[in-house]
Design an enzyme around this catalytic site. Structure first.
Site, PDB file in Angstrom:
ATOM      1  N   ARG A 103      45.682  37.237  53.051  1.00 29.71           N
ATOM      2  CA  ARG A 103      46.380  38.215  52.241  1.00 29.71           C
ATOM      3  C   ARG A 103      47.811  37.777  51.941  1.00 29.71           C
ATOM      4  O   ARG A 103      48.771  38.546  52.084  1.00 29.71           O
ATOM      5  CB  ARG A 103      46.370  39.572  52.915  1.00 29.71           C
ATOM      6  CG  ARG A 103      46.397  40.647  51.855  1.00 29.71           C
ATOM      7  CD  ARG A 103      46.027  41.978  52.356  1.00 29.71           C
ATOM      8  NE  ARG A 103      46.102  42.873  51.228  1.00 29.71           N
ATOM      9  CZ  ARG A 103      45.471  44.008  51.150  1.00 29.71           C
ATOM     10  NH1 ARG A 103      44.687  44.402  52.104  1.00 29.71           N
ATOM     11  NH2 ARG A 103      45.609  44.764  50.102  1.00 29.71           N
ATOM     12  N   CYS A 104      47.931  36.506  51.571  1.00 34.17           N
ATOM     13  CA  CYS A 104      49.214  36.024  51.091  1.00 34.17           C
ATOM     14  C   CYS A 104      48.927  34.810  50.251  1.00 34.17           C
ATOM     15  O   CYS A 104      47.856  34.237  50.346  1.00 34.17           O
ATOM     16  CB  CYS A 104      50.148  35.644  52.234  1.00 34.17           C
ATOM     17  SG  CYS A 104      49.810  34.058  52.991  1.00 34.17           S
ATOM     18  N   GLN A 109      34.618  33.620  48.365  1.00 29.73           N
ATOM     19  CA  GLN A 109      35.707  34.040  47.477  1.00 29.73           C
ATOM     20  C   GLN A 109      35.861  33.069  46.313  1.00 29.73           C
ATOM     21  O   GLN A 109      36.623  33.331  45.390  1.00 29.73           O
ATOM     22  CB  GLN A 109      37.034  34.089  48.250  1.00 29.73           C
ATOM     23  CG  GLN A 109      37.083  35.165  49.315  1.00 29.73           C
ATOM     24  CD  GLN A 109      38.406  35.203  50.062  1.00 29.73           C
ATOM     25  OE1 GLN A 109      38.408  35.222  51.289  1.00 29.73           O
ATOM     26  NE2 GLN A 109      39.540  35.222  49.376  1.00 29.73           N
ATOM     27  N   GLU A 158      48.790  40.632  47.582  1.00 29.14           N
ATOM     28  CA  GLU A 158      49.182  40.201  48.919  1.00 29.14           C
ATOM     29  C   GLU A 158      50.605  40.593  49.285  1.00 29.14           C
ATOM     30  O   GLU A 158      51.009  40.440  50.432  1.00 29.14           O
ATOM     31  CB  GLU A 158      49.066  38.665  49.027  1.00 29.14           C
ATOM     32  CG  GLU A 158      48.198  38.000  47.978  1.00 29.14           C
ATOM     33  CD  GLU A 158      46.711  38.100  48.262  1.00 29.14           C
ATOM     34  OE1 GLU A 158      46.368  38.757  49.262  1.00 29.14           O
ATOM     35  OE2 GLU A 158      45.913  37.548  47.503  1.00 29.14           O
TER      36      GLU A 158
HETATM   37  O1  CDP Z   1      43.549  37.896  43.266  1.00 25.69           O
HETATM   38  P1  CDP Z   1      43.522  39.339  43.676  1.00 25.69           P
HETATM   39  O2  CDP Z   1      42.599  40.183  42.878  1.00 25.69           O
HETATM   40  O3  CDP Z   1      43.358  39.516  45.145  1.00 25.69           O
HETATM   41  O4  CDP Z   1      45.030  39.873  43.455  1.00 25.69           O
HETATM   42  P2  CDP Z   1      45.760  40.496  42.194  1.00 25.69           P
HETATM   43  O5  CDP Z   1      45.540  39.680  40.989  1.00 25.69           O
HETATM   44  O6  CDP Z   1      47.161  40.715  42.635  1.00 25.69           O
HETATM   45  O7  CDP Z   1      45.059  41.881  41.955  1.00 25.69           O
HETATM   46  C1  CDP Z   1      44.753  42.841  42.941  1.00 25.69           C
HETATM   47  C2  CDP Z   1      44.285  44.104  42.234  1.00 25.69           C
HETATM   48  O8  CDP Z   1      45.419  44.787  41.673  1.00 25.69           O
HETATM   49  C3  CDP Z   1      43.342  43.841  41.042  1.00 25.69           C
HETATM   50  O9  CDP Z   1      42.425  44.867  40.886  1.00 25.69           O
HETATM   51  C4  CDP Z   1      44.331  43.802  39.892  1.00 25.69           C
HETATM   52  O10 CDP Z   1      43.757  43.927  38.656  1.00 25.69           O
HETATM   53  C5  CDP Z   1      45.309  44.920  40.271  1.00 25.69           C
HETATM   54  N1  CDP Z   1      46.620  44.673  39.649  1.00 25.69           N
HETATM   55  C6  CDP Z   1      47.119  45.560  38.706  1.00 25.69           C
HETATM   56  O11 CDP Z   1      46.479  46.586  38.421  1.00 25.69           O
HETATM   57  N2  CDP Z   1      48.334  45.305  38.099  1.00 25.69           N
HETATM   58  C7  CDP Z   1      49.066  44.208  38.420  1.00 25.69           C
HETATM   59  N3  CDP Z   1      50.228  43.980  37.826  1.00 25.69           N
HETATM   60  C8  CDP Z   1      48.584  43.321  39.394  1.00 25.69           C
HETATM   61  C9  CDP Z   1      47.346  43.564  39.987  1.00 25.69           C
END
Ligand code: CDP
Length: 783
Positions: free
Chosen positions: A367-368, A220, A737
């Site tokens: 997942r947090c 990761q 998360e």
């Molecule tokens: O770091 P990780 O990708 O696990 O988490 P994240 O930044 O929360 O994003 C998870 C997924 O949700 C990604 O594909 C983001 O681009 C999408 N996302 C989104 O579409 N809009 C947001 N405000 C936050 C996340």
């Protein structure tokens, strides 16, 4: 004309690009990689939790058919590779030399022509184990006279691995003196395992002619892993290329560096052939990054109106034999300081002590964000207990204590600055949607008939997007992230990022951010991640940090590229840059909308007709160090029916209101929330890794370690509010998360709520029907 809808900009539920290959079985996982002359590695693991190692006889294994080499810790010692640094600043045995410290620990390795030959030969290795008393309980581990687990560490005299505190102890004591009521809760957030569909593994290929190490790895955080590899193996960093191909789920489990990666690389280096190591499901469950395992005691001081005055928390964390998860250097207990949650608490104090035990190392951000799940669980359980104690409705207690919208940016008593929030709105939306008041009436009526209905609320605040480099680093490396954008002459683009998707949909959403900023259709933008030779440095994907960091970097670099595009457009339109205006996908002359050039015209001109004095090309890289974290939030309401005869509980409804600021792709966000809710439900209901008194892991397969399937998982109803993060370039907060953070408390609160009139105040997770039945019967049966 290009429109945001047509190009798939922000807010569009664009279908996931990556799914075309993933659902057709055309993904490329580490397990798919096969190189010429590749060897296979299998690891011998300790059958006991704590023992001194005597002689290791490898003769028979070395002579077995197909075996090329047998490696022990002593062999690694000769190359100074028997121990490695961890991402949390500890050391971990690669192959045990002195003692084994948990069941499943890596003791020796066989390298063979086939995986079967390697595994078969493991059985021919004989190890003399001289048993030592195992220490399984962290509270016992911290007692004076407990057997010392980490006698390898100079100056280590007990099983303490860290101490940490936040907040103001004195102010908190004063708040308790002034209180009308003090509510206490002791709870254990149990050990669980992220259990990604794909287990961990690698293919290490060190080329004897060039010295270049190419390592395909389930990582990761490939860039940080490269740096650690350089430090551990003494290889020059420019000669190490880590490639994380498609990853079948990570959930924090693929952040730590595992001995298998290191031994495979060392074997490839010494033998001069590629070496593949893929772990089995049981190996994954017994030896790789567990999560949680926090023993928490919380005390909440309130006045008689339910106003919270102070919070005091003490926790003991069971980190296993090595402190080997990744926590930011200054935050030994992760970001647990968020335990004051969504509430305007005048005073709080949190203290934590980490314990070494004879268990696999754990504590990953499953997942947090780092340890936020545990914190959120504790405060939401405490608030519910306070409501019963003061005889105020659990929703009402929350409403009386929420941080109000006008208080943001809000400084919490444990040192965070919350960026924005509207907790009241999210909660009222959830209550209205579930029909809260009607449900409370129904609950009363059913109770009269001896039937049990429970309504559980969790109003969580998360802290994600680590970090800002000033305060947050992993192993000394600041927690920024990066994006590199190249627009090609034909107007198509490639975006390279320092983070690494494990299924979150980055190839889609990060293209959408650039589409929004540059007007190039998302379909024309390829996103690349996970190859350290070909992407800019980044800290990786975990703890919902990708959107707040790399997403911001992508927006900023797209804006910079557009600024350069403006100069080129001015040249093409024979106008001054300040006379131009921008709308999705084109520049035009102010007042003359017909005099325009598209972003594609500009891209072509960048290579074919750049203005005098302007560098050709249209590209750039941006390293983004966020000014702060982001604080997504939400309210979940679970409604459960409990069978008083059997203790079985069923979810009637789960309403989830989430606020992650601006949603880039609402469909993907919803998918993330569904996934998180399923995991949250699993943890509340069934997922538990436990150990017997000898330190044997009970839960080494999916018959014993239960994860919910589509059959058990309830239906979810999702809603949203949008409170943008003021400091994020596109107003987004992370979301990946949130649901796992928020939902376990909602489910557990609901079951307890069904039993609250009997005086039941606590049932530890997982909330099995046996525990519920017992609680009912201890309370004298359903009334
Ligand atoms: O770091 P990780 O990708 O696990 O988490 P994240 O930044 O929360 O994003 C998870 C997924 O949700 C990604 O594909 C983001 O681009 C999408 N996302 C989104 O579409 N809009 C947001 N405000 C936050 C996340």
């Amino acid at each position: 004309m290009a429109t945001v809808e047509a190009i798939g900009g922000i807010g569009q539920s664009v279908k996931r690009k990556e799914d075309d290959r993933l659902i057709q079985g055309r993904g490329n996982y580490v397990g798919d990689i096969a190189l010429p002359r590749m060897l296979h590695l299998a690891l011998l693991r300790s059958p006991v939790a704590h023992a001194r190692i005597g002689a290791i006889d490898t003769e028979a294994a070395a002579a077995a058919d197909g075996v090329v080499a047998v490696v022990t810790g002593k062999d690694l010692e000769a190359h100074n590779l028997a121990w490695m640094p961890t991402l949390s600043g500890d050391t971990q045995a690669v192959l045990a030399t002195d003692k084994v410290r948990f069941q499943g620990q890596e003791v020796a390795a066989v390298v063979a022509e086939s995986a079967h030959a390697a595994h078969d030969a493991l059985e021919l290795i004989e190890v003399d184990y001289e048993p030592l008393p195992p220490v399984v309980d962290p509270q016992v581990a911290l007692e004076a006279g407990a057997p010392l687990i980490r006698d390898d560490k100079e100056g280590q005299e007990d099983n303490r691995c860290y101490e940490w505190e936040a907040g103001d102890a004195e102010a908190t004591s004063r708040a308790f003196e002034d209180a009308d009521a003090v509510v206490e809760l002791e709870t254990h957030y149990p050990r669980c395992h992220p259990a990604p569909l794909e287990t961990c593994g690698c293919v290490a290929d060190v080329n004897p002619a060039t010295g270049k190490a190419t390592i395909y790895m389930t990582s990761q955080a490939p860039h940080v892993h490269r740096t650690l590899f350089a430090m551990v193996a003494g290889l020059p960093e420019q000669n190490i290329q880590i490639i994380s191909p498609d990853i079948g789920g990570g959930f924090g489990n693929k952040v730590p560096i595992y001995p298998g990666y290191v031994v495979a690389t060392a074997a490839s280096l010494l033998i001069g052939r590629p070496v593949k190591w893929i772990e089995s499901r049981s190996e994954n469950l017994i030896s790789t990054g567990f999560a949680r395992d926090y023993h928490m005691k919380g005390e909440l001081a309130l006045n008689r109106d339910g106003k919270m005055l102070g919070l005091r928390v003490r926790l003991v964390s069971d980190n296993g034999a090595f402190y080997a998860d990744a926590q930011p250097s200054k935050c030994r207990a992760g970001l647990f300081g968020i335990v004051t949650g969504s509430y305007d608490l005048p005073a709080a104090h949190v203290s934590a002590v980490g314990a070494y035990t004879n268990k696999a190392p754990g504590g990953v951000a499953y997942r947090c964000s780092f340890r936020v799940t545990e914190a959120s669980f504790l405060i939401e359980r405490l608030v519910q207990s306070a409501a019963y104690e003061l005889d105020i409705d659990p929703a009402e207690v929350r409403l009386r204590n929420f941080i109000r919208p006008e208080q943001f940016p809000y400084r919490s008593p444990t040192g965070f600055e919350y960026d924005s929030g509207d907790y009241d709105r999210a909660m009222r939306m959830a209550l209205e949607s579930v029909g809260y008041e009607e449900l409370r009436r129904e609950q009363e009526e059913l109770r009269r008939e001896g039937k049990l209905l429970g309504i559980g609320i969790a109003s969580f605040t998360e802290v994600v997007g680590a970090g800002h480099g000033k305060d947050y680093d992993i192993a000394g490396i600041k927690m920024f992230d990066s994006a590199e954008l190249r627009v090609h002459p034909t107007g198509k683009a490639i975006l390279k990022l320092g983070v690494k998707s494990q299924g979150q949909g980055h190839e889609t959403t990060f293209a959408q951010i650039v589409a929004e900023e540059l007007g190039i259709p998302a379909d024309d933008i390829t996103v690349r991640e996970g190859d350290t030779d070909n992407t800019p440095y980044g800290l990786g994907t975990y703890a919902s940090r990708s959107t707040p960091t790399a997403g911001a970097a992508a927006a900023v670099i797209a804006r910079k590229v557009r600024e350069k595009g403006e100069q080129i457009a001015a040249h093409l339109l024979e106008a001054a840059p300040e006379d131009l205006e921008w709308e999705t996908g084109r520049f035009f002359v102010k007042g003359s909308p017909d005099r325009s050039v598209t972003i594609q015209d500009v891209a072509f001109a960048a290579y074919t007709n750049p203005p005098d004095g302007v560098e050709p090309g249209l590209e750039g890289v941006h390293y983004y160090d966020p000014p702060n974290m982001t604080f997504p939030f939400g309210t979940y309401v679970a409604v459960v029916e409990v069978d008083a005869e059997t203790g079985e509980w069923k979810v009637r409804r789960l309403v989830a209101v989430d606020d992650c600021g601006v949603r880039i792709n609402p469909m993907i966000v919803e998918g993330q929330i569904h996934g998180g809710l399923a995991e949250g439900y699993g943890i509340a209901a069934m997922q538990l890794i436990t150990f017997d008194d000898e330190g044997n892991c009970i839960g080494s397969n999916f018959m014993d370690y239960l994860i919910p399937t589509a059959w058990e998982t309830p239906r979810f109803e999702t809603l949203e509010t949008v409170t943008p993060s003021p400091h994020h370039p596109i107003g987004a907060k992370g979301v990946g998360e949130s649901a796992t953070v928020g939902s376990p408390a909602a489910f557990v609160n609901a079951v307890i709520d069904a039993l609250a009139h009997m005086g039941v105040r606590n049932i530890d997770m997982p909330v099995t029907s046996a525990k519920v039945w017992e609680a009912i019967h201890r309370a004298g049966g359903a009334r």
